[in-house]
Design a protein around this motif. Sequence first.
Motif, mmCIF file in Angstrom:
data_model
loop_
_atom_site.group_PDB
_atom_site.id
_atom_site.type_symbol
_atom_site.label_atom_id
_atom_site.label_comp_id
_atom_site.label_asym_id
_atom_site.label_seq_id
_atom_site.Cartn_x
_atom_site.Cartn_y
_atom_site.Cartn_z
ATOM 1 N N LEU A 116 0.894 -0.965 0.426
ATOM 2 C CA LEU A 116 0.312 0.283 -0.289
ATOM 3 C C LEU A 116 0.885 1.108 0.310
ATOM 4 C CD1 LEU A 116 -2.469 1.539 0.805
ATOM 5 C CD2 LEU A 116 -2.574 1.005 2.952
ATOM 6 N N VAL A 117 0.765 1.872 -0.908
ATOM 7 C CA VAL A 117 1.265 3.312 -0.917
ATOM 8 C C VAL A 117 0.523 4.597 -1.245
ATOM 9 C CG1 VAL A 117 3.612 4.008 -2.184
ATOM 10 C CG2 VAL A 117 3.118 2.033 -1.474
ATOM 11 N N ASP A 118 0.982 5.685 -0.338
ATOM 12 C CA ASP A 118 0.490 6.697 -0.802
ATOM 13 C C ASP A 118 1.467 8.165 -1.349
ATOM 14 O OD1 ASP A 118 -2.879 6.902 0.401
ATOM 15 O OD2 ASP A 118 -1.482 6.159 2.300
ATOM 16 N N TYR A 119 1.014 8.597 -2.868
ATOM 17 C CA TYR A 119 1.534 9.297 -3.405
ATOM 18 C C TYR A 119 1.139 10.921 -3.416
ATOM 19 C CZ TYR A 119 4.461 11.406 -7.252
ATOM 20 O OH TYR A 119 5.419 12.031 -7.507
ATOM 21 N N TYR A 120 2.103 11.703 -2.881
ATOM 22 C CA TYR A 120 0.597 13.249 -3.059
ATOM 23 C C TYR A 120 3.060 14.103 -3.747
ATOM 24 C CZ TYR A 120 -1.873 11.647 0.959
ATOM 25 O OH TYR A 120 -2.139 11.223 1.817
ATOM 26 N N ASN A 171 6.319 18.036 -2.735
ATOM 27 C CA ASN A 171 8.017 17.432 -2.783
ATOM 28 C C ASN A 171 7.866 16.108 -3.123
ATOM 29 O OD1 ASN A 171 8.807 19.935 -2.628
ATOM 30 N ND2 ASN A 171 9.773 19.657 -0.548
ATOM 31 N N LYS A 172 7.179 15.629 -4.517
ATOM 32 C CA LYS A 172 6.558 13.835 -4.609
ATOM 33 C C LYS A 172 6.987 12.621 -3.153
ATOM 34 C CE LYS A 172 7.524 15.043 -8.861
ATOM 35 N NZ LYS A 172 7.897 16.165 -8.168
ATOM 36 N N TYR A 173 5.948 13.534 -2.262
ATOM 37 C CA TYR A 173 5.952 12.423 -0.835
ATOM 38 C C TYR A 173 5.531 11.232 -1.124
ATOM 39 C CZ TYR A 173 4.274 11.411 3.740
ATOM 40 O OH TYR A 173 4.581 10.803 5.095
ATOM 41 N N VAL A 174 6.048 9.956 -0.618
ATOM 42 C CA VAL A 174 5.707 8.623 -0.252
ATOM 43 C C VAL A 174 5.333 8.417 0.817
ATOM 44 C CG1 VAL A 174 6.324 6.224 -0.834
ATOM 45 C CG2 VAL A 174 6.898 8.042 -2.984
ATOM 46 N N LEU A 175 4.211 7.436 1.053
ATOM 47 C CA LEU A 175 4.110 6.992 1.837
ATOM 48 C C LEU A 175 3.696 5.933 2.184
ATOM 49 C CD1 LEU A 175 3.301 7.170 5.398
ATOM 50 C CD2 LEU A 175 1.177 7.695 5.025
ATOM 51 N N SER A 202 18.066 3.687 -4.029
ATOM 52 C CA SER A 202 18.510 5.023 -4.174
ATOM 53 C C SER A 202 19.489 4.500 -5.221
ATOM 54 C CB SER A 202 18.225 6.657 -3.703
ATOM 55 O OG SER A 202 19.313 5.248 -2.355
ATOM 56 N N ALA A 203 20.908 5.052 -5.308
ATOM 57 C CA ALA A 203 21.656 5.081 -5.804
ATOM 58 C C ALA A 203 23.016 4.917 -4.850
ATOM 59 C CB ALA A 203 22.589 5.575 -6.742
ATOM 60 N N ASP A 204 22.322 5.501 -3.614
ATOM 61 C CA ASP A 204 23.624 5.277 -1.750
ATOM 62 C C ASP A 204 22.834 4.262 -1.562
ATOM 63 O OD1 ASP A 204 24.947 7.012 -1.405
ATOM 64 O OD2 ASP A 204 23.506 7.441 0.606
ATOM 65 N N GLY A 205 21.637 3.378 -2.077
ATOM 66 C CA GLY A 205 21.455 2.185 -1.129
ATOM 67 C C GLY A 205 19.800 1.758 -1.055
ATOM 68 N N THR A 206 19.526 0.668 -0.354
ATOM 69 C CA THR A 206 18.335 0.333 0.271
ATOM 70 C C THR A 206 17.775 1.208 1.710
ATOM 71 O OG1 THR A 206 18.906 -1.440 -1.318
ATOM 72 C CG2 THR A 206 16.886 -1.631 0.233
ATOM 73 N N PHE A 207 16.609 1.291 1.888
ATOM 74 C CA PHE A 207 16.085 1.417 2.447
ATOM 75 C C PHE A 207 14.625 0.953 3.149
ATOM 76 C CE2 PHE A 207 13.540 4.471 5.898
ATOM 77 C CZ PHE A 207 14.725 4.998 6.249
ATOM 78 N N THR A 208 15.130 0.438 4.094
ATOM 79 C CA THR A 208 13.111 -0.701 4.210
ATOM 80 C C THR A 208 12.950 0.056 5.602
ATOM 81 O OG1 THR A 208 14.313 -2.757 5.653
ATOM 82 C CG2 THR A 208 13.680 -2.555 3.275
ATOM 83 N N ALA A 209 11.816 -0.152 6.403
ATOM 84 C CA ALA A 209 11.537 -0.561 7.791
ATOM 85 C C ALA A 209 10.223 -0.692 7.932
ATOM 86 C CB ALA A 209 11.306 0.920 8.223
ATOM 87 N N ASP A 210 9.053 -0.598 9.009
ATOM 88 C CA ASP A 210 7.882 -0.797 8.840
ATOM 89 C C ASP A 210 6.996 0.145 8.586
ATOM 90 O OD1 ASP A 210 8.949 -3.357 10.641
ATOM 91 O OD2 ASP A 210 7.919 -2.601 12.275
ATOM 92 N N LYS A 211 6.875 1.347 8.936
ATOM 93 C CA LYS A 211 6.218 2.339 7.907
ATOM 94 C C LYS A 211 7.716 3.551 7.650
ATOM 95 C CE LYS A 211 4.543 6.485 9.274
ATOM 96 N NZ LYS A 211 3.041 7.506 10.761
ATOM 97 N N ILE A 212 7.317 3.595 6.049
ATOM 98 C CA ILE A 212 8.329 4.470 5.478
ATOM 99 C C ILE A 212 7.903 5.454 5.314
ATOM 100 C CG2 ILE A 212 9.693 5.045 3.543
ATOM 101 C CD1 ILE A 212 10.367 2.270 4.222
ATOM 102 N N GLU A 213 8.225 6.892 5.120
ATOM 103 C CA GLU A 213 7.930 8.279 4.737
ATOM 104 C C GLU A 213 9.680 8.544 3.792
ATOM 105 O OE1 GLU A 213 5.062 11.487 7.406
ATOM 106 O OE2 GLU A 213 6.658 9.358 8.656
ATOM 107 N N GLY A 214 9.019 8.724 2.468
ATOM 108 C CA GLY A 214 10.334 9.524 1.806
ATOM 109 C C GLY A 214 9.615 10.920 0.800
ATOM 110 N N GLY A 267 7.864 -1.662 3.864
ATOM 111 C CA GLY A 267 8.252 -1.254 2.219
ATOM 112 C C GLY A 267 9.417 -1.007 1.957
ATOM 113 N N THR A 268 10.040 -0.811 1.038
ATOM 114 C CA THR A 268 11.203 -0.974 0.563
ATOM 115 C C THR A 268 11.268 1.189 0.035
ATOM 116 O OG1 THR A 268 11.519 -3.417 1.009
ATOM 117 C CG2 THR A 268 13.297 -1.856 -0.046
#
Length: 229
Positions: free
Chosen positions: A124-128, A132-136, A145-157, A141-142
């Motif tokens: 489930l992904v919410d996108y605004y 600033n291209k906010y993703v919840l 980027s070119a810098d690496g991989t980020f995972t968590a139970d809840k992610i905001e980006g 989820g995962t």
Amino acid sequence: MKISKMKKILMALSIGVILPMTNLSAAGNEPASLDADTVTYDMSTGEATADGNVLLTRGTAKATGAKATYNTKTMAATLEGDVIAIREDLRVTCAKMVSDGTGHMQAIGNVYGVKQDKTFRGELVDYYPNQNKYVLIPNGGTMTSADGTFTADKIEGWLDDEHYVGTGNAHVVSPPRNMEAGGDRMDYRGKDQGVVVVTGNAWAIQDNNTMKSNRLTMYLAQDGKAKVQ
């Protein structure tokens, strides 16, 4: 009113799914079209239903799926069945997409998004796009980027800012920096010098050096070295 193999300019019908990918005010005059095997439209309620090989376009944006609904009065919309939505450099695939027509898109079921060198995954992904291209990603989820991989139970980006916040089992692996870190909460900012703040059971490993604390702050220098506080 039902029309088979219809392809007609319908400005209202594509707003709900396509406009969440762009700026509402800027796209007001963009041409739009709806193409499907069958389209049913109730003029009294404003409800439209499209079935079979649905293609919605508005300007340079497009979305495809097996079926779609849109209400011209409420601007609520859904698109289901192997959905693919593309706007500029963002491409999203999922099982179902829902929009309220106000700059918010919700993707459901095996969601995968790509924006240049950045990706995101979740059920489930919410996108605004106008924030600033906010993703919840609320249910785990995962993001990569070119810098690496980020995972968590809840992610905001915030994709434009390369800023990610993970809550619950937050974990990052960055091969370019030879660094791995984790903790209860992580605030990762990849732009400029770059900084990672990990709180709660925080730990980090770089070059076989292990650091543990309740709070770790790592400044990510461009040469790949990490300065820790």
